[in-house]
Design a protein around this motif. Structure first.
Motif, PDB file in Angstrom:
ATOM      1  N   UNK A   1       7.813  -4.721  -6.758  1.00 39.98           N
ATOM      2  CA  UNK A   1       6.849  -4.019  -5.886  1.00 39.98           C
ATOM      3  C   UNK A   1       5.681  -3.513  -6.715  1.00 39.98           C
ATOM      4  N   UNK A   2       4.496  -3.958  -6.328  1.00 42.03           N
ATOM      5  CA  UNK A   2       3.290  -3.412  -6.943  1.00 42.03           C
ATOM      6  C   UNK A   2       2.588  -2.552  -5.899  1.00 42.03           C
ATOM      7  N   UNK A   3       2.497  -1.262  -6.185  1.00 38.56           N
ATOM      8  CA  UNK A   3       1.909  -0.326  -5.215  1.00 38.56           C
ATOM      9  C   UNK A   3       0.434  -0.088  -5.520  1.00 38.56           C
ATOM     10  N   UNK A   4      -0.393  -0.338  -4.530  1.00 41.74           N
ATOM     11  CA  UNK A   4      -1.784   0.064  -4.635  1.00 41.74           C
ATOM     12  C   UNK A   4      -1.886   1.426  -3.953  1.00 41.74           C
ATOM     13  N   UNK A   5      -2.187   2.455  -4.740  1.00 44.83           N
ATOM     14  CA  UNK A   5      -2.230   3.813  -4.174  1.00 44.83           C
ATOM     15  C   UNK A   5      -3.646   4.366  -4.333  1.00 44.83           C
ATOM     16  N   UNK A   6      -4.516   3.957  -3.440  1.00 41.69           N
ATOM     17  CA  UNK A   6      -5.918   4.372  -3.518  1.00 41.69           C
ATOM     18  C   UNK A   6      -6.178   5.651  -2.728  1.00 41.69           C
ATOM     19  N   UNK A   7      -5.200   6.058  -1.909  1.00 38.73           N
ATOM     20  CA  UNK A   7      -5.462   7.166  -0.969  1.00 38.73           C
ATOM     21  C   UNK A   7      -4.416   8.269  -1.058  1.00 38.73           C
TER      22      UNK A   7
ATOM     23  N   UNK B   1      11.450   4.085  -3.968  1.00 39.68           N
ATOM     24  CA  UNK B   1      11.693   2.923  -4.831  1.00 39.68           C
ATOM     25  C   UNK B   1      12.250   3.356  -6.196  1.00 39.68           C
ATOM     26  N   UNK B   2      11.721   4.457  -6.711  1.00 41.20           N
ATOM     27  CA  UNK B   2      12.201   4.940  -8.014  1.00 41.20           C
ATOM     28  C   UNK B   2      13.663   5.379  -7.920  1.00 41.20           C
ATOM     29  N   UNK B   3      13.975   6.097  -6.831  1.00 43.70           N
ATOM     30  CA  UNK B   3      15.362   6.545  -6.639  1.00 43.70           C
ATOM     31  C   UNK B   3      16.316   5.357  -6.586  1.00 43.70           C
ATOM     32  N   UNK B   4      15.819   4.252  -6.050  1.00 50.18           N
ATOM     33  CA  UNK B   4      16.673   3.067  -5.937  1.00 50.18           C
ATOM     34  C   UNK B   4      16.706   2.243  -7.220  1.00 50.18           C
ATOM     35  N   UNK B   5      16.046   2.730  -8.241  1.00 49.18           N
ATOM     36  CA  UNK B   5      16.145   2.076  -9.551  1.00 49.18           C
ATOM     37  C   UNK B   5      15.232   0.880  -9.758  1.00 49.18           C
ATOM     38  N   UNK B   6      14.190   0.753  -8.929  1.00 50.03           N
ATOM     39  CA  UNK B   6      13.260  -0.368  -9.121  1.00 50.03           C
ATOM     40  C   UNK B   6      12.364  -0.158 -10.338  1.00 50.03           C
ATOM     41  N   UNK B   7      12.005  -1.239 -10.972  1.00 45.97           N
ATOM     42  CA  UNK B   7      10.937  -1.198 -11.976  1.00 45.97           C
ATOM     43  C   UNK B   7       9.668  -1.626 -11.251  1.00 45.97           C
ATOM     44  N   UNK B   8       8.765  -0.683 -11.061  1.00 47.24           N
ATOM     45  CA  UNK B   8       7.604  -0.952 -10.203  1.00 47.24           C
ATOM     46  C   UNK B   8       6.305  -0.915 -11.008  1.00 47.24           C
ATOM     47  N   UNK B   9       5.231  -1.305 -10.350  1.00 43.39           N
ATOM     48  CA  UNK B   9       3.894  -1.137 -10.909  1.00 43.39           C
ATOM     49  C   UNK B   9       3.063  -0.326  -9.931  1.00 43.39           C
ATOM     50  N   UNK B  10       2.106   0.455 -10.459  1.00 43.58           N
ATOM     51  CA  UNK B  10       1.261   1.274  -9.573  1.00 43.58           C
ATOM     52  C   UNK B  10      -0.195   1.213 -10.030  1.00 43.58           C
ATOM     53  N   UNK B  11      -1.084   1.033  -9.051  1.00 42.39           N
ATOM     54  CA  UNK B  11      -2.526   1.184  -9.287  1.00 42.39           C
ATOM     55  C   UNK B  11      -2.940   2.504  -8.651  1.00 42.39           C
TER      56      UNK B  11
ATOM     57  N   UNK C   1     -17.988   6.765  -8.041  1.00 42.78           N
ATOM     58  CA  UNK C   1     -18.792   6.038  -9.013  1.00 42.78           C
ATOM     59  C   UNK C   1     -18.385   6.281 -10.460  1.00 42.78           C
ATOM     60  N   UNK C   2     -17.448   7.187 -10.675  1.00 40.27           N
ATOM     61  CA  UNK C   2     -16.999   7.445 -12.047  1.00 40.27           C
ATOM     62  C   UNK C   2     -16.012   6.406 -12.537  1.00 40.27           C
ATOM     63  N   UNK C   3     -15.375   5.715 -11.614  1.00 40.76           N
ATOM     64  CA  UNK C   3     -14.428   4.641 -11.927  1.00 40.76           C
ATOM     65  C   UNK C   3     -13.259   5.130 -12.789  1.00 40.76           C
ATOM     66  N   UNK C   4     -12.512   6.072 -12.250  1.00 41.93           N
ATOM     67  CA  UNK C   4     -11.334   6.569 -12.967  1.00 41.93           C
ATOM     68  C   UNK C   4     -10.071   6.192 -12.214  1.00 41.93           C
ATOM     69  N   UNK C   5      -9.163   5.543 -12.909  1.00 45.13           N
ATOM     70  CA  UNK C   5      -7.888   5.180 -12.313  1.00 45.13           C
ATOM     71  C   UNK C   5      -6.875   4.909 -13.388  1.00 45.13           C
TER      72      UNK C   5
ATOM     73  N   UNK D   1       0.880  -1.175   0.000  1.00 52.89           N
ATOM     74  CA  UNK D   1       0.000   0.000   0.000  1.00 52.89           C
ATOM     75  C   UNK D   1       0.913   1.219   0.000  1.00 52.89           C
ATOM     76  N   UNK D   2       0.797   2.071  -0.996  1.00 54.06           N
ATOM     77  CA  UNK D   2       1.738   3.189  -1.113  1.00 54.06           C
ATOM     78  C   UNK D   2       1.634   4.145   0.070  1.00 54.06           C
ATOM     79  N   UNK D   3       0.423   4.372   0.562  1.00 55.69           N
ATOM     80  CA  UNK D   3       0.235   5.237   1.729  1.00 55.69           C
ATOM     81  C   UNK D   3      -1.135   4.957   2.324  1.00 55.69           C
ATOM     82  N   UNK D   4      -1.317   5.374   3.584  1.00 55.55           N
ATOM     83  CA  UNK D   4      -2.620   5.237   4.261  1.00 55.55           C
ATOM     84  C   UNK D   4      -3.140   3.799   4.165  1.00 55.55           C
TER      85      UNK D   4
END
Ligand code: KET
Length: 424
Positions: free
Chosen positions: A232-238, A256-266, A277-281, A202-205
């Motif tokens: 690392x796959x980050x879920x950043x909903x908050x 993670x970016x500074x350390x050169x990781x190839x990451x994924x983010x939601x 209810x608009x479902x934008x991500x 969880x990226x935060x919160x």
């Protein structure tokens, strides 16, 4: 003629008596699905006729009158685009402009990765859709991999990776006694996982615990991920709900970016723009180079096409207009802060109200935890009592959505919590 008219087929079916029985067996084996642990709470709340009822179940922001909020920046855009929006399909990957602005929020305004076109990114059906698309992608291209999920986590993470048929493992996260992070056990699990494992962070919160690693701890986690070659796959909903500032809330990702990781983010605009209810991500994967990013994006699109073809247009236009206009963006940032601050204020109010009643327990964690939720430590039985005796609705893991707490209901809530916990 080989084709028999419908009428004669009906007669034949009726006279044989076979069809009706045969037809009715289609769904006979289907049992009702269990209620969703989070959205099922909303259903129960809506069905309760009590005028005193309180919903602190789903993580959806309310104002101090308990009403859903449409942000002013969103209202302004809606006025601007009213009547001007055509209803054409977006491309399979969604709104290019929205995605571009969204990447800046996560990776940084001037991130080299954006300029180098190293990020494969598509608009997703909010945060849930981003996670699911990634899980499907993981299954397709790393079919033997597993996903490590924190304990506890957002309940739907388990459903998402289950339906994508990716085997799940867990890693330690929360320490119930200290009501904080179980950092030592977390680090051990990272070390003990096979090299090159996939981890959901969880990226935060963090939901549901409201407990995040410190900056220093994130650095150590990142370092250990590097040593082990984990993904690392980050879920950043908050983003914005932890500190009130989306930029600060992206710290874990930037480390993670500074350390050169190839990451994924939601990423999701449900909470921080109130576009539930608009479902934008957005789902993004940082790749080694532009060529790889092009390939990965094309495959994400190919996954999306048979599922929902292309994502919805309206919310994406709202987001891209707000983030593309410095004035509107300023208003948005102010409004995010207002939402986060109201929640922080309610944490203090809830804790003070319970303490005033002479509770023998410590409620320090209510103000220590961050983001939208308070992981109260109440048992499922105590939560059931709150529902049955006080018409207060929350998830059975004791999670209180602080976004549903108001100056109007905080003392009622505190009283009820005290009643069900005082003899514990
Ligand atoms: N990730 C996390 C961690 C999360 O808490 C949510 C939503 C989502 C993703 C998905 O949000 P979306 O609306 O798809 O962008 N959580 C709240 C709502 C829900 O359960 O759907 C909740 O926990 O109450």
């Amino acid at each position: 003629m080989a084709f028999r008219g419908l009428a004669s087929w009906r007669v034949a079916r009726r006279s044989s008596g076979l069809g009706a029985r045969w037809m009715s067996t289609w769904w006979r084996s289907v049992e009702p699905a269990p209620k969703d642990p989070i959205l099922g709470v909303t259903d129960a709340f809506l069905a309760d006729p009590s005028p005193n009822k309180v919903n602190v179940g789903v993580g959806a922001y309310r104002d101090d009158n308990g009403k859903p909020v449409v942000l002013e920046c969103v209202r302004k855009v809606e006025r601007r685009i009213a009547g001007n929006l055509n209803m054409e399909y977006l491309p399979m990957g969604g709104s290019v402009k929205m995605v571009e602005e969204t990447l800046k929020l996560a990776y940084g305004e001037n991130a080299e990765f954006i300029n180098d076109k190293r990020i494969a990114a598509v608009q997703s059906l909010s945060g849930t859709g981003a996670c699911r698309l990634f899980a499907d992608f993981q299954k397709r291209f790393r079919p033997d991999s597993q996903i490590y999920i924190p304990v506890p986590t957002w309940a739907n993470h388990h459903n998402i990776w289950r339906d994508a048929e990716v085997p799940q493992r867990t890693f330690h996260y929360y320490h119930p006694e200290s009501r904080g992070l179980d950092f030592a056990a977390l680090m051990d699990d990272i070390k003990n996982a096979p090299n090159g494992s996939f981890f959901l962070l969880h990226a935060c919160a963090h939901n549901p615990t409201g407990v995040d690693p410190s900056e220093e701890q994130w650095r150590e986690i990142s370092y250990q991920f590097k040593a082990k070659g984990h993904f690392a796959f980050f879920d950043m909903a908050y983003q914005g709900f932890a500190s009130g500032d989306p930029e600060r809330d992206a710290k874990s990702i930037r480390i993670f970016l500074d350390d050169g990781h190839l990451i994924g983010i939601a990423q999701s605009y449900a909470k921080n723009m109130g576009l539930y209810g608009q479902r934008v991500g957005c789902l993004s994967l940082l790749c080694e180079d532009e060529k790889q990013a092009v390939a990965v994006k094309s495959q994400l699109q190919q996954l999306a096409r048979p599922m929902y073809s292309n994502p919805p247009v309206h919310g994406a236009l709202i987001v891209s207009t707000i983030l593309g206009d410095p004035e509107l963006k300023k208003i948005w940032l102010k409004e995010v802060k207002v939402m986060a601050d109201r929640i922080i204020g309610m944490r203090t109010a809830l804790r003070e109200n319970i303490e005033k009643l002479g509770s023998p327990l410590s409620w320090e964690h209510v103000t220590n935890q961050i983001g939208m939720f308070c992981y109260s430590g109440m048992t499922p039985e105590q939560v059931d009592r709150l529902r049955n005796e006080f018409h207060i609705y929350m998830t059975r893991n004791g999670r209180i959505s602080m976004a549903g707490v108001t100056t109007g209901n905080v003392s009622y809530l505190a009283n009820a919590i005290h009643e069900v916990t005082k003899s514990a």
